[in-house]
Each structure stands twice: as C-alpha cells, then as structure tokens.
Design a protein around this motif. Structure first.
Motif, PDB file in Angstrom:
ATOM      1  N   MET A 134     -43.264  52.204  -7.790  1.00 25.56           N
ATOM      2  CA  MET A 134     -42.708  53.274  -8.612  1.00 25.56           C
ATOM      3  C   MET A 134     -41.511  52.809  -9.440  1.00 25.56           C
ATOM      4  O   MET A 134     -41.122  53.458 -10.394  1.00 25.56           O
ATOM      5  CB  MET A 134     -42.284  54.449  -7.730  1.00 25.56           C
ATOM      6  N   ALA A 135     -40.915  51.691  -9.047  1.00 19.20           N
ATOM      7  CA  ALA A 135     -39.740  51.189  -9.763  1.00 19.20           C
ATOM      8  C   ALA A 135     -40.164  50.485 -11.049  1.00 19.20           C
ATOM      9  O   ALA A 135     -41.342  50.223 -11.280  1.00 19.20           O
ATOM     10  CB  ALA A 135     -38.940  50.259  -8.859  1.00 19.20           C
ATOM     11  N   GLN A 136     -39.193  50.140 -11.871  1.00 15.19           N
ATOM     12  CA  GLN A 136     -39.475  49.581 -13.197  1.00 15.19           C
ATOM     13  C   GLN A 136     -38.825  48.209 -13.357  1.00 15.19           C
ATOM     14  O   GLN A 136     -37.935  47.844 -12.581  1.00 15.19           O
ATOM     15  CB  GLN A 136     -38.961  50.536 -14.275  1.00 15.19           C
ATOM     16  N   PRO A 137     -39.258  47.405 -14.334  1.00 12.29           N
ATOM     17  CA  PRO A 137     -38.640  46.088 -14.553  1.00 12.29           C
ATOM     18  C   PRO A 137     -37.141  46.204 -14.782  1.00 12.29           C
ATOM     19  O   PRO A 137     -36.641  47.220 -15.268  1.00 12.29           O
ATOM     20  CB  PRO A 137     -39.366  45.564 -15.794  1.00 12.29           C
ATOM     21  N   ILE A 138     -36.416  45.142 -14.456  1.00 12.32           N
ATOM     22  CA  ILE A 138     -34.951  45.209 -14.501  1.00 12.32           C
ATOM     23  C   ILE A 138     -34.372  44.950 -15.888  1.00 12.32           C
ATOM     24  O   ILE A 138     -33.193  45.226 -16.115  1.00 12.32           O
ATOM     25  CB  ILE A 138     -34.322  44.224 -13.498  1.00 12.32           C
ATOM     26  N   ALA A 139     -35.167  44.447 -16.814  1.00  9.64           N
ATOM     27  CA  ALA A 139     -34.644  44.136 -18.151  1.00  9.64           C
ATOM     28  C   ALA A 139     -34.030  45.379 -18.788  1.00  9.64           C
ATOM     29  O   ALA A 139     -34.683  46.424 -18.897  1.00  9.64           O
ATOM     30  CB  ALA A 139     -35.746  43.575 -19.037  1.00  9.64           C
ATOM     31  N   GLY A 140     -32.779  45.285 -19.207  1.00 10.12           N
ATOM     32  CA  GLY A 140     -32.091  46.397 -19.854  1.00 10.12           C
ATOM     33  C   GLY A 140     -31.665  47.512 -18.920  1.00 10.12           C
ATOM     34  O   GLY A 140     -31.179  48.543 -19.374  1.00 10.12           O
ATOM     35  N   SER A 141     -31.831  47.324 -17.612  1.00 10.75           N
ATOM     36  CA  SER A 141     -31.511  48.378 -16.652  1.00 10.75           C
ATOM     37  C   SER A 141     -30.137  48.166 -16.023  1.00 10.75           C
ATOM     38  O   SER A 141     -29.460  47.172 -16.260  1.00 10.75           O
ATOM     39  CB  SER A 141     -32.575  48.405 -15.543  1.00 10.75           C
ATOM     40  N   LEU A 142     -29.744  49.097 -15.140  1.00  5.84           N
ATOM     41  CA  LEU A 142     -28.490  48.962 -14.413  1.00  5.84           C
ATOM     42  C   LEU A 142     -28.501  47.759 -13.472  1.00  5.84           C
ATOM     43  O   LEU A 142     -27.441  47.217 -13.145  1.00  5.84           O
ATOM     44  CB  LEU A 142     -28.196  50.232 -13.610  1.00  5.84           C
ATOM     45  N   VAL A 143     -29.691  47.344 -13.040  1.00 10.51           N
ATOM     46  CA  VAL A 143     -29.772  46.148 -12.192  1.00 10.51           C
ATOM     47  C   VAL A 143     -29.303  44.930 -12.977  1.00 10.51           C
ATOM     48  O   VAL A 143     -28.533  44.106 -12.470  1.00 10.51           O
ATOM     49  CB  VAL A 143     -31.204  45.938 -11.671  1.00 10.51           C
ATOM     50  N   GLU A 144     -29.753  44.818 -14.231  1.00  5.36           N
ATOM     51  CA  GLU A 144     -29.307  43.713 -15.068  1.00  5.36           C
ATOM     52  C   GLU A 144     -27.790  43.773 -15.270  1.00  5.36           C
ATOM     53  O   GLU A 144     -27.097  42.747 -15.193  1.00  5.36           O
ATOM     54  CB  GLU A 144     -30.027  43.730 -16.408  1.00  5.36           C
ATOM     55  N   THR A 145     -27.266  44.972 -15.511  1.00  6.05           N
ATOM     56  CA  THR A 145     -25.815  45.142 -15.660  1.00  6.05           C
ATOM     57  C   THR A 145     -25.091  44.711 -14.397  1.00  6.05           C
ATOM     58  O   THR A 145     -24.073  43.995 -14.448  1.00  6.05           O
ATOM     59  CB  THR A 145     -25.489  46.614 -15.977  1.00  6.05           C
ATOM     60  N   TYR A 146     -25.593  45.142 -13.258  1.00  4.32           N
ATOM     61  CA  TYR A 146     -24.973  44.806 -11.975  1.00  4.32           C
ATOM     62  C   TYR A 146     -24.966  43.296 -11.748  1.00  4.32           C
ATOM     63  O   TYR A 146     -23.933  42.715 -11.381  1.00  4.32           O
ATOM     64  CB  TYR A 146     -25.725  45.509 -10.851  1.00  4.32           C
ATOM     65  N   LEU A 147     -26.110  42.636 -11.963  1.00  2.00           N
ATOM     66  CA  LEU A 147     -26.197  41.197 -11.715  1.00  2.00           C
ATOM     67  C   LEU A 147     -25.319  40.413 -12.689  1.00  2.00           C
ATOM     68  O   LEU A 147     -24.662  39.438 -12.301  1.00  2.00           O
ATOM     69  CB  LEU A 147     -27.647  40.734 -11.794  1.00  2.00           C
ATOM     70  N   ARG A 148     -25.292  40.838 -13.946  1.00  2.00           N
ATOM     71  CA  ARG A 148     -24.429  40.150 -14.915  1.00  2.00           C
ATOM     72  C   ARG A 148     -22.964  40.296 -14.529  1.00  2.00           C
ATOM     73  O   ARG A 148     -22.158  39.388 -14.757  1.00  2.00           O
ATOM     74  CB  ARG A 148     -24.686  40.687 -16.323  1.00  2.00           C
ATOM     75  N   GLY A 149     -22.610  41.413 -13.930  1.00  2.00           N
ATOM     76  CA  GLY A 149     -21.257  41.590 -13.429  1.00  2.00           C
ATOM     77  C   GLY A 149     -20.924  40.653 -12.285  1.00  2.00           C
ATOM     78  O   GLY A 149     -19.752  40.404 -11.993  1.00  2.00           O
ATOM     79  N   ARG A 150     -21.971  40.115 -11.638  1.00  2.00           N
ATOM     80  CA  ARG A 150     -21.778  39.122 -10.583  1.00  2.00           C
ATOM     81  C   ARG A 150     -21.979  37.706 -11.110  1.00  2.00           C
ATOM     82  O   ARG A 150     -22.165  36.774 -10.344  1.00  2.00           O
ATOM     83  CB  ARG A 150     -22.776  39.384  -9.451  1.00  2.00           C
ATOM     84  N   SER A 151     -21.956  37.552 -12.452  1.00  2.00           N
ATOM     85  CA  SER A 151     -22.129  36.262 -13.143  1.00  2.00           C
ATOM     86  C   SER A 151     -23.537  35.707 -13.000  1.00  2.00           C
ATOM     87  O   SER A 151     -23.767  34.519 -13.227  1.00  2.00           O
ATOM     88  CB  SER A 151     -21.101  35.227 -12.657  1.00  2.00           C
ATOM     89  N   ILE A 152     -24.502  36.550 -12.653  1.00  2.00           N
ATOM     90  CA  ILE A 152     -25.907  36.142 -12.561  1.00  2.00           C
ATOM     91  C   ILE A 152     -26.572  36.578 -13.861  1.00  2.00           C
ATOM     92  O   ILE A 152     -26.947  37.741 -14.040  1.00  2.00           O
ATOM     93  CB  ILE A 152     -26.584  36.783 -11.342  1.00  2.00           C
ATOM     94  N   THR A 153     -26.682  35.662 -14.794  1.00  2.00           N
ATOM     95  CA  THR A 153     -27.140  35.992 -16.145  1.00  2.00           C
ATOM     96  C   THR A 153     -28.527  35.470 -16.453  1.00  2.00           C
ATOM     97  O   THR A 153     -29.206  36.001 -17.325  1.00  2.00           O
ATOM     98  CB  THR A 153     -26.153  35.426 -17.179  1.00  2.00           C
ATOM     99  N   SER A 154     -28.965  34.419 -15.762  1.00  2.00           N
ATOM    100  CA  SER A 154     -30.314  33.882 -15.954  1.00  2.00           C
ATOM    101  C   SER A 154     -31.236  34.567 -14.965  1.00  2.00           C
ATOM    102  O   SER A 154     -31.120  34.368 -13.745  1.00  2.00           O
ATOM    103  CB  SER A 154     -30.330  32.364 -15.728  1.00  2.00           C
ATOM    104  N   THR A 244     -26.415  35.953  -3.173  1.00  2.00           N
ATOM    105  CA  THR A 244     -26.117  34.610  -2.679  1.00  2.00           C
ATOM    106  C   THR A 244     -27.169  33.614  -3.130  1.00  2.00           C
ATOM    107  O   THR A 244     -26.862  32.493  -3.531  1.00  2.00           O
ATOM    108  CB  THR A 244     -26.032  34.617  -1.136  1.00  2.00           C
ATOM    109  N   VAL A 245     -28.432  34.016  -3.074  1.00  2.00           N
ATOM    110  CA  VAL A 245     -29.541  33.141  -3.449  1.00  2.00           C
ATOM    111  C   VAL A 245     -29.635  32.967  -4.962  1.00  2.00           C
ATOM    112  O   VAL A 245     -29.882  31.865  -5.467  1.00  2.00           O
ATOM    113  CB  VAL A 245     -30.857  33.686  -2.863  1.00  2.00           C
ATOM    114  N   LEU A 246     -29.433  34.052  -5.704  1.00  2.00           N
ATOM    115  CA  LEU A 246     -29.548  33.968  -7.157  1.00  2.00           C
ATOM    116  C   LEU A 246     -28.412  33.167  -7.786  1.00  2.00           C
ATOM    117  O   LEU A 246     -28.554  32.683  -8.915  1.00  2.00           O
ATOM    118  CB  LEU A 246     -29.580  35.373  -7.763  1.00  2.00           C
ATOM    119  N   SER A 247     -27.304  32.991  -7.081  1.00  2.00           N
ATOM    120  CA  SER A 247     -26.167  32.269  -7.657  1.00  2.00           C
ATOM    121  C   SER A 247     -26.464  30.784  -7.853  1.00  2.00           C
ATOM    122  O   SER A 247     -26.324  30.275  -8.973  1.00  2.00           O
ATOM    123  CB  SER A 247     -24.925  32.488  -6.796  1.00  2.00           C
TER     124      SER A 247
END
Length: 347
Positions: A134-154, A244-247
């Motif tokens: 039921m969930a949607q891809p993360i591109a352009g979503s709050l998940v992308e915003t959250y991860l970029r705030g953790r310096s996870i940009t790729s 931790t893993v995505l870093s």
C-alpha cells in the motif's frame, strides 16, 4: 519425570507462550511474533527473544528462546526455572502445572496500523506484505527528506524502502490509533520473500523521527532476516539500523548490505550459502559489541572471513553526518579487503 511427560508440559506451555512471557518475563514486550527481554532472569532489554508461535516441537517451536548475548537457548520450562530461581526439576514441574491451571485470557488482537482495511493481525507476514504494497516509492516523499537530513543522499538500490502518508501508530495503553507519515521497510529472507515490515514514523515535515514514545516498530517474522540493499553473493555488510547501513553505502554503493533492525537480530542473521566475506557495521554500545562478537564468531566457525568495521562516533550515520563522506571513504579504505576496495569503493 519421564521425558515424554516433560515434552508434553513444554508443548502445553508453548500453546500459551505469550501468557507465559507476560507472567515470568514481565520486563519485556511483544515485537511481532517474538517476546523481547534482556535475559532469562527478566532483566529489561532486547537481547533475548522468545518465539510466540510456531510448531509444537522441533525447530522454530513456540516457546523456544535464544539469548543473542551469550548464545544460550531453551524452552519455557527453562524460563520458569530461571525466572523463579528453582533448583529441583520437580519444583519446575509443579510451578508449570500451577501456571497452566490458572485462567489466562487470550491476548487482545492487534489491529492493523497501516490501513483501515486490515483483516490480518498486525504482527503477521500477510499484514506486513499488505502494508508495504500500500505504500509508495520514496522519491520526492518525506522519506527522501528524512534521509537527506541524515546526509543519506544517494538512494540508488533502496527499493526495500517506501513511504506511507497515513500509517497507524497506536500509543501504548491507548485503543485509538493515530495516522502518521512513516518510512516502511520490507524485511525479506534469503530467497527475497517478504516476511515482515519495519516502520519508522516521521515528523510531519520529514525533519526527523516523530516525537512519539516508540517511533520504530517491526512486524512479522524478523529472526534471521533483514532489510536488504542489493543482492548478496560472496560479500555482504550487515548492521543494525537502516540509517547505519545506508551511511557506508553512500561510498560503497554497489556493496550488498542488510539492516537487521536490532542488536539481537544482528547476531542471528542468516548467511547466503555463497558468502565468503562478511563485514559487520558496528554500533558503539554494549549490545552492539555483544552482537558483533557473536556474529563474527559464528561466521568464522563457518569458514567465512569476518571483518568488523567500527565507527569513530556512535554509529556510521554519526560519522557520515559529522565527518563527511570523503572522510568516511578514507576510513573504510584502510580496513576493506583489497579486492573489495577495488570492487566497491567509490572514488
């Protein structure tokens, strides 16, 4: 007591595994199909996990438990013995029979947190698969915003992550769930089959995790599995948390990695049959140290080369955010196997 009578008693206890845990391991809590607690003496924590459902006997039976800290394991009779401090087995049997004679209400069904239309229990594999679908891809979503705030940009190869704008969160002790935005992660087994899901509830603007008591919760079958980024063959890196893993994956984008979601589950990760080298992404805390040591020892016993990667700060996301990708890359370069340095390290 004859062996078959002890087995029958263990089976009867297994049918009420959650009630046994709530009574004798009251410092713990349910997480999906497991009861998590510090140890068999009812110490608060999460390193010991008791299976709450499964077959009556054999591998994966209800009531079987393992402590990831020291590798000890047993059944519900062992829990009763240790929790009550009983020395003689006849006293363990008497206590077990006393417990079984007590009335035990059925545990309240857990309502789905991800959808109004859940018909499956929220801890089931079916509910986990439905939530992720039921969930949607993360591109352009709050998940992308959250991860970029953790310096996870790729975010290449992060198909295991999705965004749900209204994932239900049920505060402890309250009946009414609250819809909140969340990052949904698929937990899969070695064959790629989804066995569970992990939810990280987010702030309304994606600036961080939601300001709630437990912003992270898991559901379904987790033991041995994890959130996978890439398909492992001969090399795999494993760690506790998704961030931790995505870093390190920001500078090792082609290295397959797995987030086990907790120290207890990290110690129990299952290895692909083709695995030859394992990197363990450590967290600097006592539970992380114990999980690391257990996992390294188990890998070595199977002939798998095991290498611990230790962050400078608390975890690798702290290193990425405070020291930068270039410094992280340089630090990893010094400890990677030369073949993996050439094969995976970016730049």
């Amino acid at each position: 007591m004859p062996r078959h009578e002890a087995l029958d008693l263990a089976i009867r206890l297994g049918r009420q595994a959650e009630a046994v845990c709530r009574h004798y391991l009251s410092s713990g809590h349910r997480a999906g199909n497991y009861w998590l607690v510090g140890d068999v003496h009812n110490t608060p924590g999460r390193s010991m996990f008791v299976r709450l459902s499964g077959p009556e006997t054999g591998k994966g039976a209800a009531g079987k438990w393992t402590d990831a800290c020291d590798g000890s394991h047993g059944d519900l009779l062992d829990i009763i013995r240790e929790a009550q401090g009983l020395a003689a087995f006849k006293d363990v049997v008497a206590e077990a029979r006393r417990f079984l004679a007590l009335p035990h209400p059925e545990p309240a069904p857990q309502q789905g947190r991800g959808s109004h239309s859940f018909s499956a229990a929220s801890g089931s594999q079916k509910a986990a698969r439905r939530l992720f679908a039921m969930a949607q891809p993360i591109a352009g979503s709050l998940v992308e915003t959250y991860l970029r705030g953790r310096s996870i940009t790729s975010l290449t190869g992060t198909g295991a992550l999705r965004f749900h704008p209204r994932c239900y969160y049920r505060p402890d002790g309250q009946a009414r769930p609250e819809p909140r935005p969340a990052m949904i992660a698929a937990v899969t087994d070695l064959a790629g089959r989804q066995t569970g899901a992990h939810r990280t509830w987010l702030a309304p603007d994606g600036s961080g995790k939601a300001a709630i008591a437990t912003p992270r919760r898991a559901m379904g079958e987790l033991l041995g599995h994890g959130v996978r980024f890439g398909v492992a063959d001969d090399v795999l890196a494993v760690g506790e948390g998704i961030e931790t893993v995505l870093s390190p994956r920001q500078v090792l984008p082609r290295m397959p990695m797995l987030a086990a979601l907790s120290a207890a589950h990290l110690a129990a990760v299952l290895f692909p049959p083709t695995l030859r080298r394992l990197y363990v992404l450590c967290d600097r805390d006592p539970a992380g140290d114990r999980a690391r040591d257990s996992l390294l020892a188990r890998a070595a016993s199977l002939g798998i080369e095991a290498i611990a990667l230790v962050p400078v700060a608390g975890d690798f996301n702290d290193d990425l955010r405070h020291r930068g990708a270039a410094t992280l890359s340089a630090a990893l370069k010094d400890v990677l196997h030369p073949d993996d340095r050439r094969r995976f390290l970016q730049g």
